[in-house]
Scaffold this motif. Structure first.
Motif, PDB file in Angstrom:
ATOM      1  N   ALA A 231       0.707  -1.182  -0.131  1.00 40.00           N
ATOM      2  CA  ALA A 231       0.190   0.015  -0.017  1.00 40.00           C
ATOM      3  C   ALA A 231       0.828   1.288   0.010  1.00 40.00           C
ATOM      4  O   ALA A 231       1.785   0.969   0.737  1.00 40.00           O
ATOM      5  CB  ALA A 231      -1.003  -0.145   1.239  1.00 40.00           C
ATOM      6  N   PHE A 232       0.457   2.036  -0.876  1.00 35.73           N
ATOM      7  CA  PHE A 232       1.238   3.400  -1.292  1.00 35.73           C
ATOM      8  C   PHE A 232       0.469   4.620  -1.268  1.00 35.73           C
ATOM      9  O   PHE A 232      -0.634   4.344  -1.600  1.00 35.73           O
ATOM     10  CB  PHE A 232       2.164   3.131  -2.327  1.00 35.73           C
ATOM     11  N   ASP A 233       1.108   5.759  -1.004  1.00 39.45           N
ATOM     12  CA  ASP A 233       0.469   7.095  -1.062  1.00 39.45           C
ATOM     13  C   ASP A 233       0.301   7.401  -2.365  1.00 39.45           C
ATOM     14  O   ASP A 233       1.560   8.045  -2.977  1.00 39.45           O
ATOM     15  CB  ASP A 233       1.034   8.077  -0.097  1.00 39.45           C
ATOM     16  N   ILE A 234      -0.716   7.601  -2.974  1.00 39.46           N
ATOM     17  CA  ILE A 234      -0.618   8.244  -4.498  1.00 39.46           C
ATOM     18  C   ILE A 234       0.055   9.395  -4.653  1.00 39.46           C
ATOM     19  O   ILE A 234       0.232   9.676  -5.690  1.00 39.46           O
ATOM     20  CB  ILE A 234      -2.076   8.083  -5.141  1.00 39.46           C
ATOM     21  N   ALA A 235      -0.177  10.372  -3.714  1.00 44.04           N
ATOM     22  CA  ALA A 235       0.131  11.673  -3.744  1.00 44.04           C
ATOM     23  C   ALA A 235       1.821  11.633  -3.787  1.00 44.04           C
ATOM     24  O   ALA A 235       2.406  12.712  -4.127  1.00 44.04           O
ATOM     25  CB  ALA A 235      -0.350  12.621  -2.741  1.00 44.04           C
ATOM     26  N   VAL A 236       2.359  10.725  -3.524  1.00 45.27           N
ATOM     27  CA  VAL A 236       3.904  10.318  -3.397  1.00 45.27           C
ATOM     28  C   VAL A 236       4.594   9.784  -4.694  1.00 45.27           C
ATOM     29  O   VAL A 236       5.665   9.849  -4.981  1.00 45.27           O
ATOM     30  CB  VAL A 236       4.149  10.039  -2.019  1.00 45.27           C
ATOM     31  N   VAL A 237       3.497   9.102  -5.433  1.00 41.94           N
ATOM     32  CA  VAL A 237       4.017   8.392  -6.293  1.00 41.94           C
ATOM     33  C   VAL A 237       4.246   9.195  -7.555  1.00 41.94           C
ATOM     34  O   VAL A 237       3.472  10.367  -7.702  1.00 41.94           O
ATOM     35  CB  VAL A 237       2.918   7.196  -6.950  1.00 41.94           C
ATOM     36  N   THR A 238       5.233   8.788  -8.411  1.00 42.99           N
ATOM     37  CA  THR A 238       5.873   9.787  -9.400  1.00 42.99           C
ATOM     38  C   THR A 238       6.119   8.862 -10.759  1.00 42.99           C
ATOM     39  O   THR A 238       5.985   7.611 -10.889  1.00 42.99           O
ATOM     40  CB  THR A 238       6.988  10.427  -8.887  1.00 42.99           C
ATOM     41  N   VAL A 239       6.152   9.624 -11.916  1.00 47.89           N
ATOM     42  CA  VAL A 239       6.693   9.088 -12.937  1.00 47.89           C
ATOM     43  C   VAL A 239       7.722   9.990 -13.549  1.00 47.89           C
ATOM     44  O   VAL A 239       7.867  11.291 -13.621  1.00 47.89           O
ATOM     45  CB  VAL A 239       5.682   9.246 -14.158  1.00 47.89           C
ATOM     46  N   ARG A 240       9.230   9.835 -13.486  1.00 48.82           N
ATOM     47  CA  ARG A 240      10.385  10.281 -13.689  1.00 48.82           C
ATOM     48  C   ARG A 240      10.649  11.288 -12.693  1.00 48.82           C
ATOM     49  O   ARG A 240      10.920  12.422 -13.014  1.00 48.82           O
ATOM     50  CB  ARG A 240      10.408  10.793 -15.185  1.00 48.82           C
ATOM     51  N   GLY A 241      10.205  11.034 -11.360  1.00 49.04           N
ATOM     52  CA  GLY A 241      10.390  12.270 -10.371  1.00 49.04           C
ATOM     53  C   GLY A 241       9.244  13.362 -10.162  1.00 49.04           C
ATOM     54  O   GLY A 241       9.337  14.002  -9.636  1.00 49.04           O
ATOM     55  N   THR A 242       8.351  13.318 -11.371  1.00 45.11           N
ATOM     56  CA  THR A 242       7.171  13.946 -11.290  1.00 45.11           C
ATOM     57  C   THR A 242       5.762  13.763 -10.840  1.00 45.11           C
ATOM     58  O   THR A 242       5.614  12.715 -11.066  1.00 45.11           O
ATOM     59  CB  THR A 242       6.892  14.712 -12.799  1.00 45.11           C
ATOM     60  N   ALA A 243       5.499  14.342  -9.752  1.00 45.88           N
ATOM     61  CA  ALA A 243       4.176  13.912  -9.069  1.00 45.88           C
ATOM     62  C   ALA A 243       3.055  13.616 -10.007  1.00 45.88           C
ATOM     63  O   ALA A 243       2.909  14.391 -10.968  1.00 45.88           O
ATOM     64  CB  ALA A 243       3.587  14.814  -7.941  1.00 45.88           C
ATOM     65  N   LEU A 244       2.058  12.795 -10.011  1.00 47.34           N
ATOM     66  CA  LEU A 244       0.874  12.450 -11.020  1.00 47.34           C
ATOM     67  C   LEU A 244       0.040  13.694 -10.688  1.00 47.34           C
ATOM     68  O   LEU A 244       0.036  14.267  -9.745  1.00 47.34           O
ATOM     69  CB  LEU A 244       0.293  11.064 -10.467  1.00 47.34           C
ATOM     70  N   THR A 245      -0.617  14.084 -11.705  1.00 43.22           N
ATOM     71  CA  THR A 245      -1.937  14.905 -11.557  1.00 43.22           C
ATOM     72  C   THR A 245      -3.039  14.311 -11.085  1.00 43.22           C
ATOM     73  O   THR A 245      -3.381  13.057 -11.138  1.00 43.22           O
ATOM     74  CB  THR A 245      -2.149  15.481 -12.992  1.00 43.22           C
ATOM     75  N   THR A 246      -3.868  14.853 -10.403  1.00 42.01           N
ATOM     76  CA  THR A 246      -5.213  14.327  -9.825  1.00 42.01           C
ATOM     77  C   THR A 246      -6.146  13.633 -11.034  1.00 42.01           C
ATOM     78  O   THR A 246      -6.603  12.668 -10.752  1.00 42.01           O
ATOM     79  CB  THR A 246      -6.136  15.262  -8.898  1.00 42.01           C
ATOM     80  N   GLY A 247      -5.852  14.265 -12.098  1.00 41.92           N
ATOM     81  CA  GLY A 247      -6.778  13.603 -13.344  1.00 41.92           C
ATOM     82  C   GLY A 247      -5.838  12.432 -13.687  1.00 41.92           C
ATOM     83  O   GLY A 247      -6.548  11.614 -14.322  1.00 41.92           O
ATOM     84  N   GLN A 248      -4.703  12.206 -13.280  1.00 47.62           N
ATOM     85  CA  GLN A 248      -4.166  10.578 -13.623  1.00 47.62           C
ATOM     86  C   GLN A 248      -4.611   9.327 -12.752  1.00 47.62           C
ATOM     87  O   GLN A 248      -4.109   8.517 -12.819  1.00 47.62           O
ATOM     88  CB  GLN A 248      -2.722  10.891 -13.865  1.00 47.62           C
TER      89      GLN A 248
END
Length: 130
Positions: A92-109
């Protein structure tokens, strides 16, 4: 003289892993590619980690989450030495801390990435209050 005024502060922290039961495995990094802890990782049939593509703001297929920071130079050194890097494949992971190439996901993703997570035995939680 001591002050009797209370000190009030808020401490916030962002933890990637927010539950028990995380599981780590290893993959081969790609040369000249930097990874950040929390990056979504796509894994090839040859067990090589890459970053998922983002097309029209949609994150492509991924199977794991990077467990460590690794510079492009370190990745190349690992490949040359036949070493691998750790990745989370369950937990289980915090989605607000998950990234792609070090960039946070947008809420739309979030929704599409969370849907993929279920198939990957990964839970991406919306953590409130840090």
């Amino acid at each position: 003289m001591l002050s009797t005024t209370p000190i009030t502060t808020t401490i916030t922290g962002k933890r990637l892993v927010v539950g028990d039961g995380d599981r780590i495995e290893n993959v081969k990094p790609t040369t000249n590619t930097a990874y950040k802890r929390g990056d979504l990782i796509a894994i090839s049939a040859a067990n090589v980690a890459t970053h998922p593509a983002i097309t029209s703001n949609v994150v492509g297929a991924w199977q794991a989450i990077c467990a460590v920071d690794m510079t492009a130079e370190q990745a190349t050194a690992h490949v040359n030495a036949g070493l691998e890097m750790p990745i989370y494949v369950q937990g289980a992971f915090d989605i607000a801390v998950v990234t792609v190439r070090g960039t946070a996901l947008t809420t739309g993703q979030y929704d599409a990435v969370r849907a993929q997570a279920q198939a990957n035995k990964i839970e991406l939680r919306k953590v409130v209050g840090g």
